[in-house]
Design an enzyme around this catalytic site. Structure first.
Site, short mmCIF file in Angstrom:
data_model
loop_
_atom_site.label_atom_id
_atom_site.label_comp_id
_atom_site.label_asym_id
_atom_site.label_seq_id
_atom_site.Cartn_x
_atom_site.Cartn_y
_atom_site.Cartn_z
N SER A 8 48.40 2.89 45.77
CA SER A 8 49.32 3.86 46.36
C SER A 8 48.74 4.43 47.65
O SER A 8 47.52 4.40 47.87
CB SER A 8 49.57 4.98 45.35
OG SER A 8 48.34 5.58 45.01
N PHE B 220 48.08 -1.87 39.31
CA PHE B 220 48.58 -2.39 38.04
C PHE B 220 49.68 -3.42 38.22
O PHE B 220 49.91 -4.25 37.35
CB PHE B 220 49.10 -1.23 37.16
CG PHE B 220 50.49 -0.78 37.50
CD1 PHE B 220 51.61 -1.47 37.04
CD2 PHE B 220 50.71 0.32 38.33
CE1 PHE B 220 52.90 -1.06 37.37
CE2 PHE B 220 51.99 0.73 38.67
CZ PHE B 220 53.08 0.03 38.19
N CYS C 147 55.44 -3.82 45.51
CA CYS C 147 55.28 -3.15 46.81
C CYS C 147 56.25 -3.71 47.84
O CYS C 147 56.46 -3.13 48.88
CB CYS C 147 53.87 -3.33 47.31
SG CYS C 147 53.46 -5.05 47.52
P1 NAD Z 1 47.04 3.51 42.24
O1 NAD Z 1 46.79 3.96 43.63
O2 NAD Z 1 47.30 4.52 41.19
O3 NAD Z 1 45.77 2.65 41.71
C1 NAD Z 1 45.25 1.59 42.45
C2 NAD Z 1 43.78 1.43 42.10
O4 NAD Z 1 43.08 2.62 42.46
C3 NAD Z 1 43.53 1.23 40.61
O5 NAD Z 1 42.50 0.29 40.46
C4 NAD Z 1 43.11 2.62 40.13
O6 NAD Z 1 42.19 2.56 39.05
C5 NAD Z 1 42.45 3.22 41.35
N1 NAD Z 1 42.66 4.67 41.46
C6 NAD Z 1 43.72 5.39 41.01
N2 NAD Z 1 43.59 6.69 41.36
C7 NAD Z 1 42.43 6.79 42.04
C8 NAD Z 1 41.76 7.88 42.68
N3 NAD Z 1 42.26 9.11 42.65
N4 NAD Z 1 40.61 7.63 43.31
C9 NAD Z 1 40.10 6.38 43.35
N5 NAD Z 1 40.69 5.32 42.77
C10 NAD Z 1 41.85 5.51 42.12
O7 NAD Z 1 48.21 2.43 42.31
P2 NAD Z 1 48.97 1.74 41.09
O8 NAD Z 1 49.87 2.75 40.47
O9 NAD Z 1 48.02 0.99 40.24
O10 NAD Z 1 49.83 0.65 41.89
C11 NAD Z 1 51.08 0.93 42.46
C12 NAD Z 1 50.95 1.26 43.92
O11 NAD Z 1 50.32 0.19 44.62
C13 NAD Z 1 52.29 1.44 44.60
O12 NAD Z 1 52.20 2.53 45.48
C14 NAD Z 1 52.49 0.14 45.36
O13 NAD Z 1 53.33 0.22 46.49
C15 NAD Z 1 51.10 -0.16 45.76
N6 NAD Z 1 50.95 -1.57 46.08
C16 NAD Z 1 50.86 -1.92 47.39
C17 NAD Z 1 50.75 -3.25 47.75
C18 NAD Z 1 50.65 -3.65 49.18
O14 NAD Z 1 50.45 -4.80 49.44
N7 NAD Z 1 50.77 -2.75 50.14
C19 NAD Z 1 50.72 -4.23 46.75
C20 NAD Z 1 50.82 -3.85 45.42
C21 NAD Z 1 50.92 -2.50 45.09
#
Ligand code: NAD
Length: 495
Positions: free
Chosen positions: A225, A148, A280
């Site tokens: 995440s 997101f 992130c």
């Molecule tokens: P999230 O893991 O909740 O969701 C990411 C994606 O996975 C979304 O498209 C979501 O629909 C999907 N998803 C969620 N739960 C799932 C599950 N149980 N099984 C399969 N798919 C699932 O992450 P978020 O809250 O959208 O984003 C924030 C996180 O992303 C933070 O931890 C942040 O550090 C990380 N992030 C990392 C980077 C990087 O470059 N390392 C960049 C941006 C964000």
């Protein structure tokens, strides 16, 4: 407003039975409902992508780059509109949203140079009258699954490079802010991308699992995440796919006693509270070395009094958190920090926002005297909470950073070039800033962390991105001339 999918060159909707609410975080009001794709919806998108990929892989580099150049012009001309859409669903302030679009544009520009990036090598006469050369070819259909917090930049880390390399894409954005991805897909088609080369399916875990299991999807680029990144990497790899899964972070900023403290304080505020800490690459742990802590904390606290939290459309510095649930979670971390004995120098729970009462507010929060076993230190909070950890020496600082399970970004603030050089060498983190708080690499370098911040081998965009979205092939070729030697069953040893 109902938010559907984008498949085979057009918006489609109404097929998915499940839906999720989408909110304006600054007002707390529901602004739409997004369809959550079923496995059948995903299969439809993959089918469209497979059909399109067959022709797109044969599109000339000239044709592919022409589309990318046209797409770049459209995004550039409409960046303001894109920023508004980001702010309306994510909540980050408009200037920050515009910055996100800019970083995405830089990857599009990198992908415009794809002919150089996919150029192979050629060796004449590797054996007598035998030549060898290398090619890079697309994979077919690839999936991009994004979080997101960067609804435009993260899809653009991958989609332009994947498409430029000759792949077709199924993009699954976050269900929390799904609208920007649909605009990007529409504009890509307007720029000349054939129907089906870029598809968007909105959805949640069900759509992700369907992409991970679908045999037509050859590779998965995921950002989110750490627990989900680990899961995506395992399940996708088991299904035989190439996977790069970028995870969460806990980024440390080390401040040495000789640092310029005004520069360091500015940097800590910008990197700690920009985008409400939902980056992130946000700094969440400030490691104050030796006698520096008291003065540094005072300078940061003083700067925080000038920050305005509020609606991102009102010229504020920091917007709301993305959802009510996330705001409640971050608030509970602040409570646990107080209970654990950390000192709340600035408590964001007291904020008076410049915005509507029902927005998902939490002001910038600064904790001092945080210790490594407290949950505000161990966990990725993903909110505007900055924790100061006091250590006695440079060595203690490096040990602390290297003991952390995450390894996304880090920064050191110092005027000692030798110390900075030692830090860049010793620290086990993928992206390092020296007097730069958020060291996000330019598009022609690659973005990615170490340890629990990335599962897989290749980072995003730059040379790694091209490697990820292509397969290498080496051709050994002989065109017989009349002097060839006839049948010889021995292993070729001819020189
Ligand atoms: P999230 O893991 O909740 O969701 C990411 C994606 O996975 C979304 O498209 C979501 O629909 C999907 N998803 C969620 N739960 C799932 C599950 N149980 N099984 C399969 N798919 C699932 O992450 P978020 O809250 O959208 O984003 C924030 C996180 O992303 C933070 O931890 C942040 O550090 C990380 N992030 C990392 C980077 C990087 O470059 N390392 C960049 C941006 C964000």
């Amino acid at each position: 407003m109902s938010i559907g999918h984008f498949i085979d060159g057009k918006r489609v909707g109404g097929s998915s039975e499940r839906r999720a609410d989408v909110f304006d975080p600054a007002t707390g009001r529901r602004t739409g409902q997004v369809e959550l794709a079923s496995a059948a919806d995903v299969a439809g998108a993959v089918d469209a992508a497979e059909r399109a990929a067959r022709a797109w892989r044969d599109a000339s580099l000239a044709k592919r780059t022409a589309v990318l150049f046209a797409f770049r012009e459209l995004v550039k001309a409409r960046r303001g509109r894109l920023a508004e859409v980001i702010t309306a669903e994510h909540g980050k302030v408009l200037a920050d949203a515009a910055g996100e679009v800019q970083r995405g544009l830089e990857v599009i520009e990198y992908a415009c140079g794809i002919p150089s990036a996919v150029r192979g090598g050629f060796s004449e006469n590797v054996s007598t009258e035998v030549d060898s050369y290398s090619l890079r070819q697309p994979l077919g259909v690839v999936a991009v699954i994004s979080p997101f917090n960067f609804p435009v930049m993260v899809p653009l880390w991958f989609v332009p490079v994947a498409v430029a390399c000759g792949n077709a894409v199924v993009l699954k954005p976050s269900e929390k802010d799904p609208s920007a991805a649909l605009l990007l897909a529409e504009w890509f088609v307007e720029a000349g991308l054939p129907d089906g080369v870029l598809n968007v399916v909105n959805g949640d875990k069900e759509a992700v699992d369907a992409l991970l299991d679908h045999p037509g999807v050859k590779a998965v680029s995921f950002v989110g995440s750490t627990p989900v990144a680990r899961y995506v990497h395992q399940r996708g790899s088991l299904a035989g796919k190439r996977v790069q899964a970028l995870g969460g972070a806990k980024n440390h900023m080390v401040v040495l006693p000789d640092a310029d403290l005004d520069l360091a304080a500015d940097a800590a505020v910008n990197a700690g509270f920009g985008s409400a800490g939902e980056r992130c690459m946000a700094i969440s742990a400030l490691v104050a070395v030796g006698p520096v802590a008291d003065a540094l904390v005072a300078k940061i606290a003083e700067r925080m009094t000038r920050l305005r939290t509020g609606d991102g459309r009102r010229g504020c510095d920091m917007g709301p958190l993305v959802t009510a649930a996330h705001a409640a979670k971050v608030r509970s971390y602040v409570e646990s920090g107080v209970e654990a004995g950390a000192v709340p120098v600035v408590d964001g729970r007291d904020v008076t926002p410049d915005g509507e009462a029902d927005g998902f507010w939490l002001g910038p929060t600064l904790f001092d005297h945080v210790t490594p076993e407290m949950s505000i230190y161990t966990d990725e909070i993903f909110g505007p909470v900055l924790s100061v950890v006091r250590v006695g020496s440079y060595d203690e600082a490096v040990d602390l950073v290297n003991a952390n399970p995450y390894g996304n970004g880090t920064a050191i603030f110092t005027n000692d070039g030798g110390a900075a050089r030692r830090y860049q060498h010793e620290v086990e983190v993928g992206m390092v800033g020296i007097n730069v708080p958020i060291p996000v690499p330019m598009a022609y370098y690659s973005f990615g962390g170490w340890k629990s911040s990335l599962f897989g081998d290749l980072h995003a965009h730059g040379a790694d991105g091209v490697s990820f979205f292509t397969r290498g092939k080496v051709v050994t070729s002989r065109w017989l001339d009349p002097r060839h030697g006839g049948v010889n069953l021995g292993f070729p040893t001819q020189t």
